[in-house]
Design a protein around this motif. Structure first.
Motif, PDB file in Angstrom:
ATOM      1  N   LEU A 181       0.868  -1.186   0.000  1.00 15.58           N
ATOM      2  CA  LEU A 181       0.000   0.000   0.000  1.00 15.58           C
ATOM      3  C   LEU A 181       0.902   1.233   0.000  1.00 15.58           C
ATOM      4  O   LEU A 181       1.670   1.442   0.939  1.00 15.58           O
ATOM      5  N   THR A 182       0.829   2.015  -1.058  1.00 16.27           N
ATOM      6  CA  THR A 182       1.703   3.190  -1.158  1.00 16.27           C
ATOM      7  C   THR A 182       0.887   4.409  -1.586  1.00 16.27           C
ATOM      8  O   THR A 182      -0.251   4.285  -2.037  1.00 16.27           O
ATOM      9  N   GLN A 183       1.525   5.568  -1.443  1.00 14.28           N
ATOM     10  CA  GLN A 183       0.834   6.828  -1.742  1.00 14.28           C
ATOM     11  C   GLN A 183       0.991   7.207  -3.209  1.00 14.28           C
ATOM     12  O   GLN A 183       2.109   7.205  -3.738  1.00 14.28           O
ATOM     13  N   LEU A 184      -0.134   7.519  -3.841  1.00 16.12           N
ATOM     14  CA  LEU A 184      -0.047   8.005  -5.223  1.00 16.12           C
ATOM     15  C   LEU A 184      -1.280   8.859  -5.554  1.00 16.12           C
ATOM     16  O   LEU A 184      -2.400   8.558  -5.159  1.00 16.12           O
ATOM     17  N   ASN A 185      -1.045   9.933  -6.247  1.00 17.33           N
ATOM     18  CA  ASN A 185      -2.081  10.766  -6.880  1.00 17.33           C
ATOM     19  C   ASN A 185      -1.340  11.583  -7.924  1.00 17.33           C
ATOM     20  O   ASN A 185      -0.102  11.518  -7.989  1.00 17.33           O
ATOM     21  N   TYR A 186      -2.042  12.349  -8.741  1.00 23.81           N
ATOM     22  CA  TYR A 186      -1.339  12.976  -9.880  1.00 23.81           C
ATOM     23  C   TYR A 186      -0.309  14.012  -9.445  1.00 23.81           C
ATOM     24  O   TYR A 186       0.570  14.359 -10.204  1.00 23.81           O
ATOM     25  N   LEU A 187      -0.402  14.451  -8.190  1.00 25.52           N
ATOM     26  CA  LEU A 187       0.596  15.402  -7.693  1.00 25.52           C
ATOM     27  C   LEU A 187       1.839  14.684  -7.182  1.00 25.52           C
ATOM     28  O   LEU A 187       2.923  15.256  -7.133  1.00 25.52           O
ATOM     29  N   ASP A 188       1.663  13.457  -6.765  1.00 26.26           N
ATOM     30  CA  ASP A 188       2.726  12.729  -6.074  1.00 26.26           C
ATOM     31  C   ASP A 188       3.391  11.666  -6.945  1.00 26.26           C
ATOM     32  O   ASP A 188       3.910  10.680  -6.413  1.00 26.26           O
ATOM     33  N   GLU A 189       3.387  11.857  -8.241  1.00 33.72           N
ATOM     34  CA  GLU A 189       4.007  10.850  -9.123  1.00 33.72           C
ATOM     35  C   GLU A 189       5.440  10.554  -8.692  1.00 33.72           C
ATOM     36  O   GLU A 189       5.925   9.447  -8.792  1.00 33.72           O
TER      37      GLU A 189
END
Ligand code: SF4
Ligand code: SF4
Length: 389
Positions: A181-189
């Motif tokens: 489980l990791t962090q991702l969204n279009y800001l955090d590529e």
């Protein structure tokens, strides 16, 4: 609802998972509002969500304590006969572990609170370099082997807020991890392990679960006018919420996205968006718009630190890159509270208030940042103590 296979676990998982860290609760004491929470969880499950994710610490009153979310979920799933309808996911609080006995005792308590004989998806919570080294020293592998062979956990994995190198090490060190489980969204590529981390997990057959799809809601609340104008230029007309989710579900490497939902409207809206989502369906033009939106958000950051680390190690132990990373994210999203949690999880003695302004690092910055001066701004911004509880 749409489903994808969670990597080598082989489990069919809804692409939208129910994150239980922000259930409806009473403001004064963080106690879960049972009636409201029952309502929104039931709606989610009845409408196809089959992953419910919690943690030992969710709905706690302080950063290091035990929360009441697991106990609540245990009762909810049991009383409504939903236990067999969902994949139940929870986590071992890395920051509370000092021995193998701690792992065993907490795990047994979790089984009891969740009213279950077996946890479907069990994770080591929030791994980073320090926690992973600590777990290796305590031979966490033996503990994981035992809970797997006894059937008390069906699959084991990890959640991580760390850089790519450590994702590689973690995956290499224990071949029974089946998902991450990791962090991702279009800001955090490129933040933490970002998109590369998800691709790495998928290429090694691990299931991928995504957290922070909306950056704690910041990508969809109070969206500035200039960013709305950019979204209006997209070929496909979508709301900021739809863009944030579709960006993730567009990737076939993404198996499921956890969303911390706390109202019925949110659950309904997210389910509708999940049902419309498609893999590889964003046009080239619209991909460029997403990049531009990310770029616009990034213009609001505090300084130009790229996290290259050339200024480190600081002789006084300051984690310069870490301090600037959290400061920049907070400024960009105008979200001091959200980033303060990450900032204060940097070790004592490594935060901005430990800088003695000796200027030894001054000529080492690749971006010509006056590090000592900017660390003063970071200290002023976050303060010396975590005060958001
Ligand atoms: S100015 Fe601060 S960050 Fe730079 S070397 Fe000195 S103590 Fe470390
Ligand atoms: S050298 Fe400059 S850009 Fe690189 S981590 Fe240090 S402050 Fe950031």
């Amino acid at each position: 609802m749409k489903y994808r296979t969670l990597g080598k676990t082989g489990e069919k998982v809804s692409i939208l998972g129910f994150g239980a860290m922000r259930l409806p609760h009473f403001k004064n004491n963080n106690q879960i509002n049972v009636e409201e929470s029952d309502k929104i969880l039931s709606y989610g499950i009845e409408n196809g969500i089959n992953l419910v994710d919690t943690a030992y610490s969710y709905h706690a009153n302080n950063l290091s304590g035990k929360g009441n979310c697991e106990e609540y979920l245990g009762n909810f799933l049991d009383e409504n006969s939903y236990r067999d309808e969902v994949l139940l996911s929870t986590k071992l609080p890395s920051w509370l572990i000092k021995s193998k006995e701690d792992m065993e005792n907490i795990f047994e308590q979790q089984l009891k609170d969740l009213k279950t004989d077996s946890i479907d998806l069990y994770m080591l919570h929030s791994l980073n370099e320090d926690y992973w080294k600590m777990f290796r020293e305590l031979d966490v592998f033996e503990f994981l082997d035992e809970i797997l062979s006894s059937g008390k956990a069906k699959h084991v994995g990890f959640s991580a807020h760390t850089e790519m190198d450590w994702i590689v090490d973690i995956v290499d060190d224990y071949d029974k991890f089946e998902f991450g489980l990791t962090q991702l969204n279009y800001l955090d590529e490129r933040y933490q392990s970002g998109k590369e981390g998800v691709e790495y997990l998928a290429s090694h057959g691990l299931g991928t679960m995504i957290m922070e799809p909306l950056r704690g809601g910041r990508l969809v609340q109070n969206v500035p006018q200039d960013i709305m104008e950019l979204w209006d230029m997209a070929e496909e007309k979508r709301t900021p919420l739809e863009w944030a989710f579709q960006y993730l579900w567009n990737m076939e490497e993404v198996n499921t996205v956890l969303s911390g939902m706390n109202s019925l409207d949110q659950v309904k809206e997210n389910i509708e968006i999940a049902e419309k989502s498609e893999i590889n369906s964003i046009s080239e033009n619209d991909m460029e718009i997403i990049k531009e939106v990310a770029w616009e958000y990034k213009q609001r950051r505090g300084n130009d630190c790229t996290g290259c680390g050339y200024c480190m190690p600081c002789p006084n132990g300051v984690d310069v890159a870490g301090c600037f990373r959290e400061y920049n994210v907070a400024k960009m999203l105008n979200d001091p509270a959200g980033s303060a949690m990450h900032y204060f999880s940097l070790d004592n003695g490594t935060r901005a208030d430990s800088c003695i302004h000796c200027d030894d690092c001054l000529n080492h910055c690749t971006q010509m940042i006056n590090i000592s001066e900017d660390l003063k701004k970071v200290e002023e911004f976050f303060g010396k103590k975590y005060t958001y509880f």
